[in-house]
Design a protein around this motif. Structure first.
Motif, PDB file in Angstrom:
ATOM      1  N   ILE A   1     -17.660   6.154   4.061  1.00 32.44           N
ATOM      2  CA  ILE A   1     -17.400   4.855   3.433  1.00 32.44           C
ATOM      3  C   ILE A   1     -16.760   5.058   2.063  1.00 32.44           C
ATOM      4  O   ILE A   1     -15.786   4.390   1.710  1.00 32.44           O
ATOM      5  CB  ILE A   1     -18.699   4.038   3.312  1.00 32.44           C
ATOM      6  N   GLU A   2     -17.288   6.008   1.304  1.00 34.63           N
ATOM      7  CA  GLU A   2     -16.724   6.272  -0.017  1.00 34.63           C
ATOM      8  C   GLU A   2     -15.271   6.736   0.096  1.00 34.63           C
ATOM      9  O   GLU A   2     -14.397   6.254  -0.637  1.00 34.63           O
ATOM     10  CB  GLU A   2     -17.555   7.312  -0.762  1.00 34.63           C
ATOM     11  N   HIS A   3     -14.996   7.644   1.024  1.00 31.20           N
ATOM     12  CA  HIS A   3     -13.615   8.114   1.225  1.00 31.20           C
ATOM     13  C   HIS A   3     -12.702   6.951   1.629  1.00 31.20           C
ATOM     14  O   HIS A   3     -11.581   6.830   1.131  1.00 31.20           O
ATOM     15  CB  HIS A   3     -13.555   9.216   2.293  1.00 31.20           C
ATOM     16  N   TRP A   4     -13.188   6.110   2.527  1.00 34.90           N
ATOM     17  CA  TRP A   4     -12.397   4.976   2.999  1.00 34.90           C
ATOM     18  C   TRP A   4     -12.090   4.010   1.846  1.00 34.90           C
ATOM     19  O   TRP A   4     -10.945   3.565   1.682  1.00 34.90           O
ATOM     20  CB  TRP A   4     -13.131   4.267   4.128  1.00 34.90           C
ATOM     21  N   LEU A   5     -13.107   3.708   1.052  1.00 30.85           N
ATOM     22  CA  LEU A   5     -12.889   2.805  -0.077  1.00 30.85           C
ATOM     23  C   LEU A   5     -11.911   3.401  -1.083  1.00 30.85           C
ATOM     24  O   LEU A   5     -11.014   2.707  -1.582  1.00 30.85           O
ATOM     25  CB  LEU A   5     -14.219   2.480  -0.762  1.00 30.85           C
ATOM     26  N   ARG A   6     -12.052   4.685  -1.378  1.00 29.49           N
ATOM     27  CA  ARG A   6     -11.135   5.334  -2.328  1.00 29.49           C
ATOM     28  C   ARG A   6      -9.698   5.315  -1.795  1.00 29.49           C
ATOM     29  O   ARG A   6      -8.754   5.146  -2.565  1.00 29.49           O
ATOM     30  CB  ARG A   6     -11.574   6.757  -2.610  1.00 29.49           C
ATOM     31  N   SER A   7      -9.534   5.462  -0.486  1.00 28.36           N
ATOM     32  CA  SER A   7      -8.184   5.467   0.095  1.00 28.36           C
ATOM     33  C   SER A   7      -7.524   4.096   0.012  1.00 28.36           C
ATOM     34  O   SER A   7      -6.300   3.990   0.075  1.00 28.36           O
ATOM     35  CB  SER A   7      -8.227   5.933   1.555  1.00 28.36           C
ATOM     36  N   ARG A   8      -8.308   3.055  -0.130  1.00 30.77           N
ATOM     37  CA  ARG A   8      -7.777   1.684  -0.192  1.00 30.77           C
ATOM     38  C   ARG A   8      -7.612   1.196  -1.625  1.00 30.77           C
ATOM     39  O   ARG A   8      -7.130   0.100  -1.865  1.00 30.77           O
ATOM     40  CB  ARG A   8      -8.700   0.742   0.572  1.00 30.77           C
ATOM     41  N   ARG A   9      -8.002   2.001  -2.574  1.00 33.03           N
ATOM     42  CA  ARG A   9      -7.963   1.618  -3.981  1.00 33.03           C
ATOM     43  C   ARG A   9      -6.523   1.391  -4.443  1.00 33.03           C
ATOM     44  O   ARG A   9      -5.631   2.167  -4.159  1.00 33.03           O
ATOM     45  CB  ARG A   9      -8.591   2.731  -4.814  1.00 33.03           C
ATOM     46  N   VAL A  10      -6.334   0.294  -5.168  1.00 28.43           N
ATOM     47  CA  VAL A  10      -5.032  -0.032  -5.735  1.00 28.43           C
ATOM     48  C   VAL A  10      -5.191  -0.037  -7.259  1.00 28.43           C
ATOM     49  O   VAL A  10      -6.014  -0.771  -7.799  1.00 28.43           O
ATOM     50  CB  VAL A  10      -4.530  -1.416  -5.260  1.00 28.43           C
TER      51      VAL A  10
ATOM     52  N   PRO B   1      -3.492  -1.204 -10.423  1.00 36.75           N
ATOM     53  CA  PRO B   1      -2.398  -2.089 -10.823  1.00 36.75           C
ATOM     54  C   PRO B   1      -1.415  -1.447 -11.800  1.00 36.75           C
ATOM     55  O   PRO B   1      -0.244  -1.785 -11.808  1.00 36.75           O
ATOM     56  CB  PRO B   1      -3.117  -3.276 -11.493  1.00 36.75           C
ATOM     57  N   THR B   2      -1.891  -0.521 -12.619  1.00 38.88           N
ATOM     58  CA  THR B   2      -0.973   0.107 -13.580  1.00 38.88           C
ATOM     59  C   THR B   2       0.019   1.021 -12.884  1.00 38.88           C
ATOM     60  O   THR B   2       1.103   1.245 -13.398  1.00 38.88           O
ATOM     61  CB  THR B   2      -1.751   0.927 -14.635  1.00 38.88           C
ATOM     62  N   LEU B   3      -0.322   1.525 -11.703  1.00 42.14           N
ATOM     63  CA  LEU B   3       0.579   2.377 -10.951  1.00 42.14           C
ATOM     64  C   LEU B   3       1.440   1.582  -9.971  1.00 42.14           C
ATOM     65  O   LEU B   3       2.476   2.059  -9.537  1.00 42.14           O
ATOM     66  CB  LEU B   3      -0.202   3.439 -10.183  1.00 42.14           C
ATOM     67  N   ALA B   4       1.001   0.376  -9.635  1.00 38.98           N
ATOM     68  CA  ALA B   4       1.716  -0.438  -8.653  1.00 38.98           C
ATOM     69  C   ALA B   4       2.934  -1.151  -9.255  1.00 38.98           C
ATOM     70  O   ALA B   4       3.794  -1.613  -8.536  1.00 38.98           O
ATOM     71  CB  ALA B   4       0.773  -1.470  -8.050  1.00 38.98           C
ATOM     72  N   ALA B   5       2.980  -1.229 -10.555  1.00 42.74           N
ATOM     73  CA  ALA B   5       4.073  -1.965 -11.218  1.00 42.74           C
ATOM     74  C   ALA B   5       5.375  -1.218 -11.215  1.00 42.74           C
ATOM     75  O   ALA B   5       5.604  -0.144 -10.973  1.00 42.74           O
ATOM     76  CB  ALA B   5       3.692  -2.286 -12.647  1.00 42.74           C
TER      77      ALA B   5
END
Length: 83
Positions: free
Chosen positions: A68-77, A79-83
């Protein structure tokens, strides 16, 4: 990760596989603040979605806290990198 030999089967078993924290569908749904039916829908989707799971029986599905922890980390966004 060291492996130990299972006393009954002679197979190698990772101690964390057996002793690690496992959550039921209802427990994980509570943690994620979603309805348990969402997890069931993700599991039955083709292809399956959501975190990795172990179908123990027709009525019991378990989720590893590590997965679960790995899955959640893989979905992390970030915002400072997405811009």
């Amino acid at each position: 990760m060291p492996l130990q030999e299972s006393a009954n089967s002679g197979r190698n078993v990772s101690p964390t596989l057996v002793t690690g924290q496992w959550l039921t569908t209802d427990e994980l749904a509570g943690i994620l603040n979603i309805d348990p039916s969402t997890l069931r829908r993700w599991r039955t989707a083709r292809p399956p979605q959501g975190p990795p799971f172990v179908p123990v029986s027709d009525r019991v599905t378990l989720y590893s806290a590590v997965d679960i922890e790995h899955w959640l980390r893989s979905r992390r966004v970030d915002p400072t990198l997405a811009a």
